[in-house]
Design a protein around this motif. Structure first.
Motif, PDB file in Angstrom:
ATOM      1  N   ASP A  10      64.834  16.444 101.996  1.00  5.31           N
ATOM      2  CA  ASP A  10      63.939  15.416 101.466  1.00  5.31           C
ATOM      3  C   ASP A  10      62.511  15.534 101.987  1.00  5.31           C
ATOM      4  N   HIS A  11      62.219  16.567 102.797  1.00  5.75           N
ATOM      5  CA  HIS A  11      60.864  16.763 103.299  1.00  5.75           C
ATOM      6  C   HIS A  11      60.199  17.935 102.564  1.00  5.75           C
ATOM      7  N   PRO A  12      59.212  17.666 101.711  1.00 11.11           N
ATOM      8  CA  PRO A  12      58.567  18.721 100.919  1.00 11.11           C
ATOM      9  C   PRO A  12      58.017  19.868 101.759  1.00 11.11           C
ATOM     10  N   LEU A  13      57.412  19.562 102.907  1.00 14.27           N
ATOM     11  CA  LEU A  13      56.834  20.618 103.731  1.00 14.27           C
ATOM     12  C   LEU A  13      57.905  21.545 104.283  1.00 14.27           C
ATOM     13  N   PHE A  14      59.045  20.974 104.668  1.00 12.64           N
ATOM     14  CA  PHE A  14      60.105  21.835 105.190  1.00 12.64           C
ATOM     15  C   PHE A  14      60.729  22.646 104.066  1.00 12.64           C
ATOM     16  N   ARG A  15      60.796  22.067 102.867  1.00 18.25           N
ATOM     17  CA  ARG A  15      61.285  22.842 101.720  1.00 18.25           C
ATOM     18  C   ARG A  15      60.392  24.053 101.491  1.00 18.25           C
ATOM     19  N   GLN A  16      59.080  23.879 101.670  1.00 22.45           N
ATOM     20  CA  GLN A  16      58.158  25.009 101.498  1.00 22.45           C
ATOM     21  C   GLN A  16      58.436  26.102 102.534  1.00 22.45           C
ATOM     22  N   ALA A  17      58.730  25.686 103.764  1.00 23.72           N
ATOM     23  CA  ALA A  17      59.032  26.660 104.816  1.00 23.72           C
ATOM     24  C   ALA A  17      60.304  27.430 104.480  1.00 23.72           C
ATOM     25  N   LEU A  18      61.285  26.727 103.962  1.00 25.98           N
ATOM     26  CA  LEU A  18      62.536  27.391 103.590  1.00 25.98           C
ATOM     27  C   LEU A  18      62.321  28.321 102.396  1.00 25.98           C
ATOM     28  N   ARG A  19      61.458  27.912 101.473  1.00 24.42           N
ATOM     29  CA  ARG A  19      61.140  28.782 100.325  1.00 24.42           C
ATOM     30  C   ARG A  19      60.566  30.104 100.816  1.00 24.42           C
ATOM     31  N   LEU A  20      59.667  30.013 101.785  1.00 28.13           N
ATOM     32  CA  LEU A  20      59.034  31.218 102.329  1.00 28.13           C
ATOM     33  C   LEU A  20      60.085  32.140 102.950  1.00 28.13           C
ATOM     34  N   ALA A  21      61.014  31.547 103.711  1.00 29.87           N
ATOM     35  CA  ALA A  21      62.066  32.351 104.346  1.00 29.87           C
ATOM     36  C   ALA A  21      62.956  33.016 103.303  1.00 29.87           C
ATOM     37  N   VAL A  22      63.303  32.263 102.259  1.00 32.58           N
ATOM     38  CA  VAL A  22      64.165  32.811 101.203  1.00 32.58           C
ATOM     39  C   VAL A  22      63.461  33.940 100.473  1.00 32.58           C
ATOM     40  N   GLU A  23      62.177  33.748 100.162  1.00 35.54           N
ATOM     41  CA  GLU A  23      61.420  34.757  99.414  1.00 35.54           C
ATOM     42  C   GLU A  23      61.355  36.087 100.163  1.00 35.54           C
ATOM     43  N   PRO A  79      77.874  30.180  99.637  1.00 38.86           N
ATOM     44  CA  PRO A  79      77.691  29.849 101.055  1.00 38.86           C
ATOM     45  C   PRO A  79      76.694  28.713 101.244  1.00 38.86           C
ATOM     46  N   ILE A  80      77.022  27.827 102.178  1.00 35.68           N
ATOM     47  CA  ILE A  80      76.147  26.700 102.514  1.00 35.68           C
ATOM     48  C   ILE A  80      75.655  26.891 103.944  1.00 35.68           C
ATOM     49  N   LEU A  81      74.337  26.964 104.099  1.00 30.41           N
ATOM     50  CA  LEU A  81      73.729  27.060 105.424  1.00 30.41           C
ATOM     51  C   LEU A  81      73.055  25.731 105.723  1.00 30.41           C
ATOM     52  N   VAL A  82      73.525  25.046 106.741  1.00 30.01           N
ATOM     53  CA  VAL A  82      72.941  23.762 107.130  1.00 30.01           C
ATOM     54  C   VAL A  82      71.744  24.017 108.036  1.00 30.01           C
ATOM     55  N   VAL A  83      70.613  23.437 107.671  1.00 28.88           N
ATOM     56  CA  VAL A  83      69.406  23.502 108.496  1.00 28.88           C
ATOM     57  C   VAL A  83      68.997  22.057 108.748  1.00 28.88           C
ATOM     58  N   SER A  84      69.287  21.559 109.943  1.00 29.24           N
ATOM     59  CA  SER A  84      69.192  20.125 110.188  1.00 29.24           C
ATOM     60  C   SER A  84      68.606  19.827 111.556  1.00 29.24           C
ATOM     61  N   SER A  85      68.107  18.618 111.712  1.00 27.73           N
ATOM     62  CA  SER A  85      67.613  18.163 113.015  1.00 27.73           C
ATOM     63  C   SER A  85      68.732  17.540 113.838  1.00 27.73           C
ATOM     64  N   ALA A  86      69.960  17.524 113.296  1.00 30.38           N
ATOM     65  CA  ALA A  86      71.100  16.989 114.037  1.00 30.38           C
ATOM     66  C   ALA A  86      71.365  17.859 115.262  1.00 30.38           C
ATOM     67  N   GLY A  87      72.020  17.297 116.246  1.00 30.52           N
ATOM     68  CA  GLY A  87      72.312  18.029 117.474  1.00 30.52           C
ATOM     69  C   GLY A  87      73.285  19.166 117.244  1.00 30.52           C
ATOM     70  N   THR A  88      73.344  20.069 118.218  1.00 34.09           N
ATOM     71  CA  THR A  88      74.202  21.247 118.079  1.00 34.09           C
ATOM     72  C   THR A  88      75.677  20.878 118.011  1.00 34.09           C
ATOM     73  N   GLU A  89      76.023  19.654 118.460  1.00 28.93           N
ATOM     74  CA  GLU A  89      77.424  19.238 118.365  1.00 28.93           C
ATOM     75  C   GLU A  89      77.868  19.113 116.911  1.00 28.93           C
ATOM     76  N   ASP A 108      62.572  29.135 114.789  1.00 29.06           N
ATOM     77  CA  ASP A 108      61.420  29.778 114.179  1.00 29.06           C
ATOM     78  C   ASP A 108      61.816  30.423 112.856  1.00 29.06           C
ATOM     79  N   LEU A 109      60.791  30.814 112.090  1.00 24.71           N
ATOM     80  CA  LEU A 109      61.021  31.338 110.741  1.00 24.71           C
ATOM     81  C   LEU A 109      61.884  32.599 110.767  1.00 24.71           C
ATOM     82  N   GLY A 110      61.673  33.447 111.766  1.00 31.93           N
ATOM     83  CA  GLY A 110      62.455  34.674 111.861  1.00 31.93           C
ATOM     84  C   GLY A 110      63.939  34.400 112.040  1.00 31.93           C
TER      85      GLY A 110
END
Length: 208
Positions: A10-23, A79-89, A108-110
């Motif tokens: 739901d965060h547009p800026l983070f979606r942009q970061a993920l778009r860059l990684a996917v591209e 495949p579903i890759l979760v990218v979240s601010s939730a804790g590692t638990e 980081d992006l890498g």
């Protein structure tokens, strides 16, 4: 063939970061963006060439791990890759409900690019949680629910009666009862209250 990638956050800026990684990993991939779980589920159900789902746990319409379970039910082979601010638990829980991997948003992006590449190959995480625990078996059962069964179960968690569920999902009360019977059989419980308690014990209705 590049195919398409669903980015559910739901965060547009983070979606942009993920778009860059996917591209960088899948040049020419078609991006499908969703800011709510309902939009993401609809996109997952209609996409014909979906190769990967990037999912945030904390987005409108999602409670706990319900987003993973619902999208996994819609596209069990994607495949579903979760990218979240939730804790590692949350990592083990995310995998138990159908995610192939889990990353914290602080990576980081890498690192995100490496995780995307692994997810595309359906590579398992380096550390696997034990699979022989009773609750793990129940999680696998929930991960195998149909999309409609999950929607009915989430409505039950909201305290809705069969008539309300039928109206909400645009199905008949008889169909709701059929789904509830299937849910209770799969969870090995006798009442809808027990089914709701099992779901809560798995964190499905907790804020993730």
């Amino acid at each position: 063939m590049s195919g398409s990638v669903l980015i559910a956050d739901d965060h547009p800026l983070f979606r942009q970061a993920l778009r860059l990684a996917v591209e960088r990993i899948i040049p020419g991939a078609r991006m499908i963006e969703a800011g709510t779980l309902a939009t993401a589920a609809a996109a997952a159900a209609s996409a014909q060439d979906l190769r990967l789902i990037l999912l945030d746990l904390k987005m409108p319409g999602a409670v706990g791990y319900s987003g993973i379970a619902l999208l996994h039910a819609e596209c069990p082979k994607v495949p579903i890759l979760v990218v979240s601010s939730a804790g590692t638990e949350a990592a083990a829980e995310a995998r138990a409900f159908g995610a192939v991997g889990f990353l914290h948003k602080g990576c980081d992006l890498g690192t995100i690019e490496q995780a995307i590449a692994r997810a595309l190959n359906h590579d398992a995480p380096l550390e696997q949680p034990p699979a022989d625990q009773p609750m793990d078996q129940v999680r696998k059962t929930v991960a195998g629910f149909t999309p409609m069964q999950l929607k009915v179960l989430l409505a039950v968690l909201d305290g809705q009666l069969n008539k309300q569920i039928a109206h909400r999902l645009d199905i008949s009360e008889a169909t709701v009862k059929v789904h509830m019977t299937a849910i209770m059989r799969k969870l090995d419980v006798r009442t809808r209250t027990q089914a709701a308690l099992v779901a809560r014990s798995l964190g499905i209705d907790s804020q993730g």
